[in-house]
Design a protein around this motif. Sequence first.
Motif, PDB file in Angstrom:
ATOM      1  N   UNK A 199       5.407   1.098  -1.053  1.00  0.00           N
ATOM      2  CA  UNK A 199       5.006   1.359   0.335  1.00  0.00           C
ATOM      3  C   UNK A 199       5.216   0.164   1.252  1.00  0.00           C
ATOM      4  N   UNK A 200       5.043  -1.027   0.724  1.00  0.00           N
ATOM      5  CA  UNK A 200       5.260  -2.211   1.537  1.00  0.00           C
ATOM      6  C   UNK A 200       5.559  -3.395   0.626  1.00  0.00           C
ATOM      7  N   UNK A 201       6.132  -4.417   1.214  1.00  0.00           N
ATOM      8  CA  UNK A 201       6.511  -5.602   0.458  1.00  0.00           C
ATOM      9  C   UNK A 201       5.476  -6.700   0.651  1.00  0.00           C
ATOM     10  N   UNK A 202       5.354  -7.589  -0.321  1.00  0.00           N
ATOM     11  CA  UNK A 202       4.435  -8.726  -0.157  1.00  0.00           C
ATOM     12  C   UNK A 202       4.993  -9.727   0.846  1.00  0.00           C
ATOM     13  N   UNK A 221       9.641   1.649   2.949  1.00  0.00           N
ATOM     14  CA  UNK A 221       9.518   0.303   3.520  1.00  0.00           C
ATOM     15  C   UNK A 221       9.944   0.301   4.984  1.00  0.00           C
ATOM     16  N   UNK A 222       9.083  -0.265   5.838  1.00  0.00           N
ATOM     17  CA  UNK A 222       9.364  -0.345   7.275  1.00  0.00           C
ATOM     18  C   UNK A 222       9.730  -1.754   7.722  1.00  0.00           C
ATOM     19  N   UNK A 223       9.291  -2.760   6.971  1.00  0.00           N
ATOM     20  CA  UNK A 223       9.571  -4.163   7.304  1.00  0.00           C
ATOM     21  C   UNK A 223       9.774  -4.923   5.994  1.00  0.00           C
ATOM     22  N   UNK A 224      10.546  -5.982   6.014  1.00  0.00           N
ATOM     23  CA  UNK A 224      10.679  -6.763   4.784  1.00  0.00           C
ATOM     24  C   UNK A 224       9.523  -7.737   4.624  1.00  0.00           C
ATOM     25  N   UNK A 253      12.260  -0.259  10.294  1.00  0.00           N
ATOM     26  CA  UNK A 253      12.297  -0.325  11.750  1.00  0.00           C
ATOM     27  C   UNK A 253      12.694  -1.714  12.257  1.00  0.00           C
ATOM     28  N   UNK A 254      12.088  -2.735  11.672  1.00  0.00           N
ATOM     29  CA  UNK A 254      12.376  -4.115  12.061  1.00  0.00           C
ATOM     30  C   UNK A 254      12.377  -4.981  10.812  1.00  0.00           C
ATOM     31  N   UNK A 255      12.904  -6.180  10.947  1.00  0.00           N
ATOM     32  CA  UNK A 255      12.908  -7.093   9.807  1.00  0.00           C
ATOM     33  C   UNK A 255      11.493  -7.561   9.506  1.00  0.00           C
ATOM     34  N   UNK A 275      20.443   2.129   7.412  1.00  0.00           N
ATOM     35  CA  UNK A 275      19.093   1.836   7.911  1.00  0.00           C
ATOM     36  C   UNK A 275      19.040   2.376   9.335  1.00  0.00           C
ATOM     37  N   UNK A 276      18.930   3.709   9.501  1.00  0.00           N
ATOM     38  CA  UNK A 276      19.145   4.343  10.807  1.00  0.00           C
ATOM     39  C   UNK A 276      18.144   3.957  11.884  1.00  0.00           C
ATOM     40  N   UNK A 277      16.948   3.480  11.505  1.00  0.00           N
ATOM     41  CA  UNK A 277      15.928   3.145  12.498  1.00  0.00           C
ATOM     42  C   UNK A 277      15.888   1.659  12.841  1.00  0.00           C
ATOM     43  N   UNK A 278      16.663   0.871  12.138  1.00  0.00           N
ATOM     44  CA  UNK A 278      16.566  -0.583  12.266  1.00  0.00           C
ATOM     45  C   UNK A 278      17.132  -1.083  13.587  1.00  0.00           C
TER      46      UNK A 278
END
Length: 443
Positions: A199-202, A221-224, A253-255, A275-278
């Motif tokens: 779901x998300x990265x550390x 994942x939405x952000x790195x 969406x964003x980095x 990454x179509x939303x990035x």
Amino acid sequence: MNFSHLRYLGLCGLDIKTIPDSIYSLRKLEILKLMNCGKLYSLPKNLTRLQNLRHLVLSGCDSLSHMCPDIHKLCELRTLSVYIVKSEKGHSLAELCHLNLGGKLSIKGLENVGGVCEAQDANLKGKDDLRELSLSWDNCGETNSVAGEEVLEALQPHSNLKRLDIIGYGGSHLPTWMGNSSALNSLVSLQLLLCKNCRQLPSLGRLPFLRKLEIRSMDYVRYIDEYESYDGVEAKPFPSLEELRVLFLPNMERLLKRETTGMFPSLSMLMINKCPKLQLPCLPRLTYLFVLECKNELLRSISNLNGLNQLHLRGSEVSYFPEGTMNSMTSLASLQISYFSELKELPSDITKLTALSHLSIDHCGKLECLPEQGFEGLSSLRHLTISRCESLRSLPEGVSQLTSLQSLTMEFCPALMKRCSEGTGEDWHKIAHIPSVILKGSD
């Protein structure tokens, strides 16, 4: 000939399914390398008879599914490039416990780990000579996610590790030690691949020496990095990151969740695919950008990247570039636009790329024209390649004024090539000054 005193044996490219039993006679053998043995299914069951074996290197043996049992008996072993976990006796992760392994280790079949205790018994944290570690699950996240999280949490490596790959992990969260800068203080390269449920990265931005990062096929994942409190010069996110690859991330969406002016101070290479939303922020040090399957949102955001030296845009269904896409790319030296199946025309601001020396346009079947006004502004252009642009019928008049142009290559552009034919084509006068003109394929 007596081979019993042989210390090194390398087998490469052999069409074998198993290693012959005669290997047991090599009692002095210290190094065994098996490379590109694509049909090799298993290692000899009694390989542990080779008590002097120090280095077992397996490379390109893609069919290998079984190690030898009881590998812990090879107590002199220092290199084990691949270990495959099985549920049967003698193939557990605990076999690695007392082996003083170094170099590179790839552990496969982690879905077969029996529990947290078995993972802890592998003692990865105690192997301070390991430099590269790959952890992979073969069923791409279909195992029990909670069990997977507990296993991965127990597989914390030593802080001397330089490279870490995690592949096919099924948990929804990555382990806490991954966001701990002291736990991965030496890490230089990180790959997170096919972690479908994550779901998300550390807080990867805290890793002080991380230079290469690849994130691939992680649907949620939405952000790195979602950490929001990077403050001060000393806490710039990703201070050492030079190469970033983000691939097949449909919801990114964003980095960074909280983008700051000091982020990515060393980033020079960025690759993006599906990454179509990035949307991209300003990345002042970025010199190379490679984008596959671009959308308009991403194309608009690349106008922020005024330090780019190389730009490759590949695979898109957009008909037109957003206005101002390339307005500020004053340093751009190489531009490649390929496989834009619906593109009708290039952005007019391409003529402002005064530093551009290489321009390549290929597989843009509906491209009808190059910018007619101001094409002579490409004063640094040295190499122009146009390929598979069947609808392109003429070159702009400004081509005749490009005195730096050294080569023009046209491939499978029948209408355009006819107009540029030497002596007879209507556009020949535009290109007659170019030292090298290459025409390939007339149909």
